[in-house]
Motif scaffolding. Structure first.
Motif, PDB file in Angstrom:
ATOM      1  N   ASP A   1       0.850  -1.189   0.000  1.00 36.24           N
ATOM      2  CA  ASP A   1       0.000   0.000   0.000  1.00 36.24           C
ATOM      3  C   ASP A   1       0.887   1.240   0.000  1.00 36.24           C
ATOM      4  O   ASP A   1       1.372   1.686   1.039  1.00 36.24           O
ATOM      5  CB  ASP A   1      -0.900  -0.026   1.244  1.00 36.24           C
TER       6      ASP A   1
ATOM      7  N   ALA B   1      -0.489   4.206   2.137  1.00 35.38           N
ATOM      8  CA  ALA B   1      -0.290   4.063   3.585  1.00 35.38           C
ATOM      9  C   ALA B   1       1.152   4.348   3.962  1.00 35.38           C
ATOM     10  O   ALA B   1       1.425   5.034   4.965  1.00 35.38           O
ATOM     11  CB  ALA B   1      -0.686   2.661   4.026  1.00 35.38           C
TER      12      ALA B   1
ATOM     13  N   TYR C   1       1.779   8.063   3.937  1.00 32.02           N
ATOM     14  CA  TYR C   1       1.156   8.742   5.087  1.00 32.02           C
ATOM     15  C   TYR C   1       1.990   8.521   6.356  1.00 32.02           C
ATOM     16  O   TYR C   1       2.296   9.465   7.092  1.00 32.02           O
ATOM     17  CB  TYR C   1      -0.263   8.233   5.296  1.00 32.02           C
TER      18      TYR C   1
ATOM     19  N   THR D   1      -5.142  -5.471   7.446  1.00 31.00           N
ATOM     20  CA  THR D   1      -5.140  -5.310   5.994  1.00 31.00           C
ATOM     21  C   THR D   1      -6.368  -5.994   5.404  1.00 31.00           C
ATOM     22  O   THR D   1      -7.026  -6.810   6.057  1.00 31.00           O
ATOM     23  CB  THR D   1      -3.871  -5.948   5.379  1.00 31.00           C
TER      24      THR D   1
ATOM     25  N   ARG E   1      -4.034  -3.875   1.296  1.00 33.40           N
ATOM     26  CA  ARG E   1      -4.127  -2.469   1.701  1.00 33.40           C
ATOM     27  C   ARG E   1      -4.228  -2.373   3.213  1.00 33.40           C
ATOM     28  O   ARG E   1      -4.899  -3.182   3.847  1.00 33.40           O
ATOM     29  CB  ARG E   1      -5.348  -1.798   1.065  1.00 33.40           C
TER      30      ARG E   1
ATOM     31  N   LEU F   1      -5.668  -1.152   6.520  1.00 30.54           N
ATOM     32  CA  LEU F   1      -6.939  -0.607   6.988  1.00 30.54           C
ATOM     33  C   LEU F   1      -6.812   0.062   8.352  1.00 30.54           C
ATOM     34  O   LEU F   1      -7.546   1.010   8.651  1.00 30.54           O
ATOM     35  CB  LEU F   1      -7.995  -1.713   7.066  1.00 30.54           C
TER      36      LEU F   1
ATOM     37  N   THR G   1      -6.380   4.856  11.131  1.00 29.39           N
ATOM     38  CA  THR G   1      -7.446   4.143  10.423  1.00 29.39           C
ATOM     39  C   THR G   1      -7.634   4.731   9.025  1.00 29.39           C
ATOM     40  O   THR G   1      -7.352   5.906   8.780  1.00 29.39           O
ATOM     41  CB  THR G   1      -8.777   4.245  11.192  1.00 29.39           C
ATOM     42  N   ARG G   2      -8.120   3.872   8.126  1.00 32.01           N
ATOM     43  CA  ARG G   2      -8.334   4.270   6.739  1.00 32.01           C
ATOM     44  C   ARG G   2      -9.809   4.594   6.519  1.00 32.01           C
ATOM     45  O   ARG G   2     -10.689   3.869   6.978  1.00 32.01           O
ATOM     46  CB  ARG G   2      -7.898   3.142   5.803  1.00 32.01           C
ATOM     47  N   ARG G   3     -10.073   5.671   5.875  1.00 30.02           N
ATOM     48  CA  ARG G   3     -11.414   6.065   5.456  1.00 30.02           C
ATOM     49  C   ARG G   3     -11.389   6.281   3.953  1.00 30.02           C
ATOM     50  O   ARG G   3     -11.021   7.343   3.474  1.00 30.02           O
ATOM     51  CB  ARG G   3     -11.852   7.369   6.138  1.00 30.02           C
TER      52      ARG G   3
ATOM     53  N   ASN H   1      -9.777   6.511   0.747  1.00 30.45           N
ATOM     54  CA  ASN H   1      -8.383   6.698   0.359  1.00 30.45           C
ATOM     55  C   ASN H   1      -7.647   7.636   1.303  1.00 30.45           C
ATOM     56  O   ASN H   1      -6.510   8.023   1.043  1.00 30.45           O
ATOM     57  CB  ASN H   1      -8.304   7.256  -1.072  1.00 30.45           C
TER      58      ASN H   1
ATOM     59  N   PHE I   1      -6.475   8.795   5.436  1.00 30.64           N
ATOM     60  CA  PHE I   1      -6.094   8.209   6.712  1.00 30.64           C
ATOM     61  C   PHE I   1      -6.309   9.227   7.821  1.00 30.64           C
ATOM     62  O   PHE I   1      -6.194  10.441   7.603  1.00 30.64           O
ATOM     63  CB  PHE I   1      -4.626   7.781   6.697  1.00 30.64           C
TER      64      PHE I   1
END
Length: 421
Positions: free
Chosen positions: A77, A80, A83, A106, A111, A113, A128-130, A132, A134
């Motif tokens: 990812d 990620a 970031y 993941t 990816r 998560l 946390t991922r929202r 695309n 973070f």
């Protein structure tokens, strides 16, 4: 006969107990048949794209980077990684310490998560991922408090024995403080002395994060057993008591420092290194580095905090009844210490120094009754108040439970036991 021996041998090797055959036993032969059935397989349905979540825990290894850590967790990812590598919110993750666990979630495409990490300041960093994007949050963890039991034996020193069984330093110091009124941990220890201690351990995400209170402890010194149990009175105050309800806390501590070395004892004749004359030494000298904290040996009121002739910087405390104590040659006083201030037993009142008539950094400590200096190391010190009569039933019930837990350590001298609270 051979068949019988073969059966017995198989049973013995398999660990089956309470089963036997006599030589004249007749074994019934039961008819058997093999049945084969075709079972319908359950219908499998494919989960929605991205719905699967896989959590994985990785331990930080020496030389790890954020990229190598993610790769080992099967994260593919780029967003990620970008970031985590550049966003200030993820900065606590930059300081990777070997052995620290990192939990990563993941999807089935690799990816990232979510990510959870216990930062050095004690807070839990969660990313946390929202879609695309973070988001990072940091908050104090909700600890899982468990009870831990340790038991050890003195070979050379208390800290040496504590290290052998993995006892945290904070618990070792608490143990020494609990029994400070009964055991001189510098002079009284003997090889073969034993101890056991039951204390709280706080876990975060399954990892030990810190230690809490000592709930019960036992120390066997020179064949004499001392036991102490933490008891919370109805007013919320906590203290340690023996099984008979009497406080294990003396009205005065034996020593004004946790661990120190006596260089000059209480005597009627000592050659004074500065005055070059023989004279009585009405106190105890404890050698320690400059700046070592000095604690009040009992509750009381500061009667003097200033300078006094050969004592240099000196603090004197007036206790209940006719008791008083004096602490001399201090390098300085604790922040709130001044004449008239009330202090509690164990509270830091100043720091070791070399002021006044002193040839090296040390503390001169005096214990007085009705103004007369007495030897605090040989004196029978008074105890604090016992458990109130109206609270004895609840106290006895609580102590009985803790006593059974300490008994486990007595049965297993090298006990290392942890149990969920």
């Amino acid at each position: 006969m051979n068949l019988y021996r073969g059966v017995v041998a198989v049973l013995a090797l398999s660990g089956v107990a309470a089963f036997g055959l006599s030589l004249d036993t007749t074994l019934d032969t039961t008819a058997t048949a093999t049945v084969v059935r075709a079972l319908a397989l359950p219908q499998a349905s494919r989960a929605k794209q991205g719905a699967a979540i896989f959590w994985r825990e990785e331990r930080v290894e020496r030389g790890d980077t954020i990229g190598s850590l993610l790769a080992r967790a099967a994260v593919d990812d780029a967003a990620a990684l970008a970031y985590l590598s550049t966003n200030p919110a993820a900065r606590p993750l930059y300081r990777l310490r070997p052995g620290r666990p990192v939990r990563i979630a993941t999807d089935d495409e690799g990816r990232m998560l979510a990510l959870r990490f216990l930062a050095g300041d004690g807070d839990v960093l969660e990313i946390t991922r929202r879609g695309n994007a973070f988001a990072a949050t940091s908050a104090p963890p909700i600890p899982d408090v468990r009870l831990t039991l340790r038991a050890g034996q003195i070979r050379s020193s208390l800290f040496g024995a504590a290290d052998e069984i993995g006892l945290p330093d904070a618990v070792t110091l608490a143990l020494a403080d609990i029994f400070a009124g009964d055991v001189d941990f510098y002079h009284d220890l003997r090889a073969g002395d034993r101890f056991s201690v039951l204390f709280e351990t706080r876990y975060v995400d399954g990892e030990p994060a810190s230690v809490g209170r000592v709930l019960a402890a036992e120390f066997v010194n020179r064949g004499v057993t001392f036991r102490a149990f933490l008891w919370q009175a109805p007013d919320g105050s906590e203290s340690y008591y023996a099984e008979n309800g009497w406080s294990t806390r003396k009205a005065f501590l034996r020593s004004p420092m946790e661990l120190s070395r006596i260089t000059s004892g209480f005597t009627q004749a000592r050659f004074h290194p500065i005055l070059q004359t023989w004279r009585a030494h009405r106190g105890i000298d404890f050698a320690a580095p400059t700046g070592t904290p000095i604690r009040a040996t009992g509750d009381g009121v500061i009667a003097l905090a200033g300078q006094q002739e050969g004592y240099g910087n000196v603090s004197a405390i007036r206790h209940s009844g006719t008791y008083s104590t004096l602490y001399g040659h201090l390098s300085g006083f604790a922040a709130r210490i001044r004449t008239g201030v009330r202090v509690r037993q164990g509270e830091t009142i100043g720091y070791v120094g070399q002021t006044g008539w002193a040839t090296g950094p040390h503390l001169h400590y005096e214990f007085r009754i009705a103004g007369e200096a007495r030897d605090p190391l040989s004196l029978a010190l008074p105890t604090a108040l016992p458990v109130a009569a109206e609270d004895r039933a609840r106290f006895d019930a609580a102590v009985a439970s803790r006593s059974r837990e300490l008994a486990v350590a007595q049965a297993a001298p090298d006990a290392r036991i942890a149990a969920a609270r």
